[in-house]
Design an enzyme around this catalytic site. Structure first.
Site, mmCIF file in Angstrom:
data_model
loop_
_atom_site.group_PDB
_atom_site.id
_atom_site.type_symbol
_atom_site.label_atom_id
_atom_site.label_comp_id
_atom_site.label_asym_id
_atom_site.label_seq_id
_atom_site.Cartn_x
_atom_site.Cartn_y
_atom_site.Cartn_z
ATOM 1 N N HIS A 1 0.848 -1.206 0.000
ATOM 2 C CA HIS A 1 0.000 0.000 0.000
ATOM 3 C C HIS A 1 0.874 1.243 0.000
ATOM 4 O O HIS A 1 1.377 1.649 1.046
ATOM 5 C CB HIS A 1 -0.929 -0.011 1.222
ATOM 6 C CG HIS A 1 -1.705 -1.287 1.338
ATOM 7 N ND1 HIS A 1 -2.778 -1.577 0.533
ATOM 8 C CD2 HIS A 1 -1.509 -2.373 2.109
ATOM 9 C CE1 HIS A 1 -3.229 -2.789 0.823
ATOM 10 N NE2 HIS A 1 -2.469 -3.297 1.777
ATOM 11 N N GLU B 1 6.443 10.955 -1.270
ATOM 12 C CA GLU B 1 5.533 12.038 -0.851
ATOM 13 C C GLU B 1 4.396 12.227 -1.849
ATOM 14 O O GLU B 1 3.925 13.335 -2.066
ATOM 15 C CB GLU B 1 6.290 13.364 -0.710
ATOM 16 C CG GLU B 1 7.425 13.317 0.268
ATOM 17 C CD GLU B 1 7.007 13.706 1.654
ATOM 18 O OE1 GLU B 1 5.806 13.891 1.877
ATOM 19 O OE2 GLU B 1 7.903 13.790 2.503
HETATM 20 P P1 TGC Z 1 -9.417 10.903 0.827
HETATM 21 O O1 TGC Z 1 -10.719 10.229 1.015
HETATM 22 O O2 TGC Z 1 -9.243 11.869 -0.281
HETATM 23 O O3 TGC Z 1 -9.001 11.653 2.172
HETATM 24 C C1 TGC Z 1 -9.096 11.024 3.443
HETATM 25 C C2 TGC Z 1 -9.185 12.121 4.488
HETATM 26 O O4 TGC Z 1 -7.977 12.881 4.463
HETATM 27 C C3 TGC Z 1 -8.273 14.260 4.130
HETATM 28 N N1 TGC Z 1 -7.173 14.708 3.257
HETATM 29 C C4 TGC Z 1 -6.210 15.524 3.684
HETATM 30 N N2 TGC Z 1 -6.013 16.122 4.864
HETATM 31 C C5 TGC Z 1 -4.931 16.890 4.988
HETATM 32 N N3 TGC Z 1 -4.046 17.067 3.979
HETATM 33 C C6 TGC Z 1 -4.204 16.478 2.782
HETATM 34 N N4 TGC Z 1 -3.297 16.652 1.823
HETATM 35 C C7 TGC Z 1 -5.326 15.667 2.592
HETATM 36 N N5 TGC Z 1 -5.801 14.924 1.556
HETATM 37 C C8 TGC Z 1 -6.932 14.358 1.985
HETATM 38 C C9 TGC Z 1 -9.608 14.230 3.447
HETATM 39 O O5 TGC Z 1 -10.256 15.464 3.561
HETATM 40 C C10 TGC Z 1 -10.305 13.122 4.217
HETATM 41 O O6 TGC Z 1 -10.696 13.673 5.456
HETATM 42 P P2 TGC Z 1 -12.021 13.146 6.218
HETATM 43 O O7 TGC Z 1 -12.233 14.098 7.336
HETATM 44 O O8 TGC Z 1 -13.121 13.188 5.195
HETATM 45 O O9 TGC Z 1 -11.704 11.757 6.671
HETATM 46 O O10 TGC Z 1 -8.306 9.771 0.777
HETATM 47 P P3 TGC Z 1 -8.003 8.671 -0.321
HETATM 48 O O11 TGC Z 1 -7.922 7.365 0.401
HETATM 49 O O12 TGC Z 1 -8.963 8.779 -1.477
HETATM 50 O O13 TGC Z 1 -6.518 9.036 -0.785
HETATM 51 C C11 TGC Z 1 -6.230 10.280 -1.305
HETATM 52 C C12 TGC Z 1 -4.757 10.369 -1.820
HETATM 53 C C13 TGC Z 1 -4.505 9.365 -2.905
HETATM 54 C C14 TGC Z 1 -4.593 11.763 -2.366
HETATM 55 C C15 TGC Z 1 -3.784 10.188 -0.675
HETATM 56 O O14 TGC Z 1 -3.975 9.065 0.015
HETATM 57 C C16 TGC Z 1 -2.332 10.361 -1.087
HETATM 58 O O15 TGC Z 1 -1.829 11.478 -0.976
HETATM 59 N N6 TGC Z 1 -1.577 9.284 -1.531
HETATM 60 C C17 TGC Z 1 -0.154 9.389 -1.731
HETATM 61 C C18 TGC Z 1 0.540 8.735 -0.543
HETATM 62 C C19 TGC Z 1 1.781 9.467 -0.145
HETATM 63 O O16 TGC Z 1 2.004 10.625 -0.465
HETATM 64 N N7 TGC Z 1 2.623 8.788 0.626
HETATM 65 C C20 TGC Z 1 3.793 9.406 1.128
HETATM 66 C C21 TGC Z 1 4.445 8.537 2.181
HETATM 67 S S1 TGC Z 1 5.619 9.419 3.179
HETATM 68 C C22 TGC Z 1 6.911 9.678 2.168
HETATM 69 O O17 TGC Z 1 6.944 9.414 1.013
HETATM 70 C C23 TGC Z 1 8.046 10.293 2.824
HETATM 71 S S2 TGC Z 1 9.411 10.532 1.824
HETATM 72 C C24 TGC Z 1 10.367 11.174 2.977
HETATM 73 C C25 TGC Z 1 11.603 11.845 2.483
HETATM 74 O O18 TGC Z 1 11.547 13.093 2.206
HETATM 75 O O19 TGC Z 1 12.655 11.159 2.448
HETATM 76 P P1 FAD Z 2 2.374 2.519 -6.180
HETATM 77 O O1 FAD Z 2 1.366 3.166 -5.305
HETATM 78 O O2 FAD Z 2 2.336 1.043 -6.313
HETATM 79 O O3 FAD Z 2 2.285 3.184 -7.614
HETATM 80 C C1 FAD Z 2 2.892 2.606 -8.770
HETATM 81 C C2 FAD Z 2 2.506 3.450 -9.989
HETATM 82 O O4 FAD Z 2 1.077 3.439 -10.138
HETATM 83 C C3 FAD Z 2 2.899 4.918 -9.825
HETATM 84 O O5 FAD Z 2 3.350 5.424 -11.048
HETATM 85 C C4 FAD Z 2 1.604 5.607 -9.406
HETATM 86 O O6 FAD Z 2 1.568 6.967 -9.814
HETATM 87 C C5 FAD Z 2 0.578 4.774 -10.178
HETATM 88 N N1 FAD Z 2 -0.742 4.809 -9.544
HETATM 89 C C6 FAD Z 2 -1.100 4.376 -8.311
HETATM 90 N N2 FAD Z 2 -2.388 4.614 -8.077
HETATM 91 C C7 FAD Z 2 -2.876 5.217 -9.182
HETATM 92 C C8 FAD Z 2 -4.149 5.729 -9.561
HETATM 93 N N3 FAD Z 2 -5.206 5.688 -8.729
HETATM 94 N N4 FAD Z 2 -4.276 6.287 -10.779
HETATM 95 C C9 FAD Z 2 -3.233 6.370 -11.632
HETATM 96 N N5 FAD Z 2 -2.023 5.894 -11.336
HETATM 97 C C10 FAD Z 2 -1.832 5.344 -10.124
HETATM 98 N N6 FAD Z 2 7.175 6.290 2.596
HETATM 99 C C11 FAD Z 2 6.997 6.546 3.920
HETATM 100 O O7 FAD Z 2 5.952 6.272 4.483
HETATM 101 N N7 FAD Z 2 8.020 7.105 4.656
HETATM 102 C C12 FAD Z 2 9.214 7.421 4.121
HETATM 103 O O8 FAD Z 2 10.094 7.935 4.806
HETATM 104 C C13 FAD Z 2 9.429 7.143 2.736
HETATM 105 N N8 FAD Z 2 10.645 7.372 2.179
HETATM 106 C C14 FAD Z 2 10.875 6.964 0.884
HETATM 107 C C15 FAD Z 2 12.182 7.033 0.382
HETATM 108 C C16 FAD Z 2 12.430 6.583 -0.912
HETATM 109 C C17 FAD Z 2 13.827 6.608 -1.428
HETATM 110 C C18 FAD Z 2 11.378 6.116 -1.722
HETATM 111 C C19 FAD Z 2 11.641 5.676 -3.123
HETATM 112 C C20 FAD Z 2 10.096 6.029 -1.219
HETATM 113 C C21 FAD Z 2 9.838 6.436 0.094
HETATM 114 N N9 FAD Z 2 8.563 6.299 0.665
HETATM 115 C C22 FAD Z 2 8.357 6.573 1.993
HETATM 116 C C23 FAD Z 2 7.499 5.629 -0.088
HETATM 117 C C24 FAD Z 2 6.791 6.507 -1.096
HETATM 118 O O9 FAD Z 2 5.978 7.452 -0.481
HETATM 119 C C25 FAD Z 2 5.997 5.602 -2.031
HETATM 120 O O10 FAD Z 2 6.944 4.919 -2.817
HETATM 121 C C26 FAD Z 2 5.025 6.342 -2.901
HETATM 122 O O11 FAD Z 2 3.983 6.905 -2.132
HETATM 123 C C27 FAD Z 2 4.420 5.470 -4.017
HETATM 124 O O12 FAD Z 2 4.003 4.240 -3.529
HETATM 125 P P2 FAD Z 2 4.477 2.874 -4.286
HETATM 126 O O13 FAD Z 2 5.955 2.943 -4.438
HETATM 127 O O14 FAD Z 2 3.896 1.760 -3.532
HETATM 128 O O15 FAD Z 2 3.843 2.971 -5.726
#
Ligand code: TGC
Ligand code: FAD
Length: 395
Positions: free
Chosen positions: A147, A375
């Site tokens: 996920h 992110e």
């Molecule tokens: P959805 O139903 O749209 O939203 C659920 C609830 O969350 C609220 N919400 C937000 N609140 C604050 N800030 C935001 N940006 C928000 N976006 C949504 C929303 O209002 C709702 O609230 P409530 O009160 O109704 O419950 O959620 P969804 O399940 O359809 O997903 C939406 C989606 C796809 C945009 C979201 O899940 C998403 O952003 N996915 C991407 C995941 C992601 O960014 N992962 C990052 C992991 S951390 C990381 O990568 C760290 S890297 C670290 C480094 O710099 O090294």
């Molecule tokens: P997936 O979700 O499997 O996506 C695969 C492809 O499908 C992508 O191109 C995506 O855009 C596409 N896709 C997915 N859903 C849809 C849709 N609905 N419609 C169209 N296209 C879609 N996470 C943390 O929690 N903490 C961290 O500190 C952190 N650090 C990271 C550091 C590194 C170096 C990297 C590479 C990742 C890190 N992450 C971290 C994880 C990162 O946030 C995820 O890799 C990212 O959110 C994407 O998830 P996934 O890799 O599982 O790709």
């Protein structure tokens, strides 16, 4: 042959005099971070990236320049800075290396911010000052093996055990995990509600295996968080976080920092390419005199300038608490893609030299392949914009 970047000759491009939009404190923060990057980071970063090792020796310096919790109030050890100063700090750190900016982003936006925003007073007093000083390093566990883009479907769970909860599951791709002292972990309770827990190294059943063989973000340590029935005291649950909006609101802070950071990486590539193009001679002329190379450089500075203005305006809105998550998504998406394109173009402009570690470009380019994915991927941010303007979710 051009000069090695190890001397760090960086001169920041500012084509539209954006500096004039900054106040004195913002410029001071920017300058001091830039000085630190030139002195402490640039001389060593290429070697660490080549070795695929995080330069732990930089942690103390990062804390000293205030890179851990720059916007956290001073009463909790933070810098109390405004959002533009914070952004400029991230820009300068990522000018050095995305992995170092990552460490600062995770510590400030993904560990200190949730504790500050959702934590109890006791949790804030216990953890924030030690995180700000670098005594403790944190990581943020949201993504799971199955996920990533869809964190709402996470399966990491905890059950009630009285004065503690029992946490089971796994997180993957977690920056800083291999050496972090604490992890802010997002998991579902028995009702299926997402909550934030502070998991501490040493808790039985908690391990953090490192992820090896990355071609990207090599100077950053990435790992897993594995929870095998870990007993987490109830007082380590963040009381105010409930549902997916908890972790997503932390991501707003970090994505905003990345929007600035990507400009830094782009500026470094552009500056390197411009200097090289003026010095490198082919066909009896500097390659900067060829129209094709001028087109590349002119387009780069245009895109950097647009990103600087977009991001500065976002910072103004964020300082006024008016920046929406969708506006942050637009800037993160635009700026990272812009930086990646500039890195690719700059690499070509340097010819064969562009693939070497003598210059920072290939490292930036490889780093940005992670930044465009973490992110929230490039596609996810586009869908967030699409949802915002149409009112229809396409996820
Ligand atoms: P959805 O139903 O749209 O939203 C659920 C609830 O969350 C609220 N919400 C937000 N609140 C604050 N800030 C935001 N940006 C928000 N976006 C949504 C929303 O209002 C709702 O609230 P409530 O009160 O109704 O419950 O959620 P969804 O399940 O359809 O997903 C939406 C989606 C796809 C945009 C979201 O899940 C998403 O952003 N996915 C991407 C995941 C992601 O960014 N992962 C990052 C992991 S951390 C990381 O990568 C760290 S890297 C670290 C480094 O710099 O090294
Ligand atoms: P997936 O979700 O499997 O996506 C695969 C492809 O499908 C992508 O191109 C995506 O855009 C596409 N896709 C997915 N859903 C849809 C849709 N609905 N419609 C169209 N296209 C879609 N996470 C943390 O929690 N903490 C961290 O500190 C952190 N650090 C990271 C550091 C590194 C170096 C990297 C590479 C990742 C890190 N992450 C971290 C994880 C990162 O946030 C995820 O890799 C990212 O959110 C994407 O998830 P996934 O890799 O599982 O790709």
């Amino acid at each position: 042959m051009g000069q090695s970047n190890k001397q760090d000759l960086f001169e920041a491009p500012d084509y539209y005099l954006v500096d004039e939009l900054l106040n004195e404190e913002q410029r001071l923060v920017r300058e001091s971070t830039r000085r630190w990057v030139k002195k402490e980071l640039s001389p060593i970063i290429e070697d660490y990236a080549q070795k695929a090792e995080f330069p732990t020796g930089l942690l103390k310096g990062l804390a000293e320049i205030g890179a851990f919790g720059p916007t956290t109030p001073p009463e909790y050890g933070g810098g109390g800075l405004d959002q533009i100063a914070y952004g400029l700090m991230m820009q300068e750190l990522e000018r050095g290396d995305s992995g170092i900016r990552s460490t600062a982003s995770v510590q400030g936006s993904l560990v200190m911010y949730p504790i500050f925003r959702f934590g109890s007073e006791e949790q804030k007093r216990k953890f924030l000052p030690r995180l700000a000083s670098g005594e403790l390093i944190g990581c943020f566990g949201l993504t799971e093996p199955d996920h990533g883009s869809d964190p709402a479907s996470m399966t990491t769970r905890f059950t009630d055990g009285g004065d503690h909860v029992v946490l089971s599951g796994a997180k993957m791709w977690i920056s800083n995990a291999p050496f972090a002292d604490i992890a802010v972990v997002w998991a579902k309770n028995e009702e299926g509600t997402i909550k934030g827990l502070i998991v501490e190294r040493g808790m039985e059943g908690f391990t953090t295996p490192e992820t090896h063989h990355k071609w990207s973000l090599r100077a950053s340590a990435t790992g897993e968080l594995v929870f095998d029935r870990v007993k987490v005291p109830v007082e380590n649950i963040l009381p105010q976080a409930e549902g997916l909006k908890g972790p997503l609101s932390c991501l707003n802070q970090a994505r905003y920092g990345i929007a600035w950071g990507a400009i830094g990486a782009a500026m470094d590539c552009y500056d390197t390419a411009l200097r090289y193009a003026r010095q490198r001679t082919q066909f009896g002329k500097p390659i900067a005199s060829f129209q094709l190379q001028q087109k590349k450089l002119a387009e780069m500075i245009t895109e950097i300038t647009k990103a600087q203005l977009l991001t500065w305006r976002l910072g103004v809105l964020k300082n006024e608490n008016r920046a929406t998550p969708a506006q942050i998504s637009m800037a993160k998406r635009n700026n990272v893609e812009m930086a990646l394109r500039i890195a690719r173009e700059s690499r070509q402009l340097l010819g064969a030299m562009g693939i070497t570690g003598e210059y920072p470009i290939m490292r930036h380019m490889m780093n940005l392949e992670s930044v465009i994915t973490y992110e929230g991927t490039h596609d996810i941010h586009l869908l967030i914009t699409g949802q915002d303007i149409t009112g229809i979710s396409a996820f």
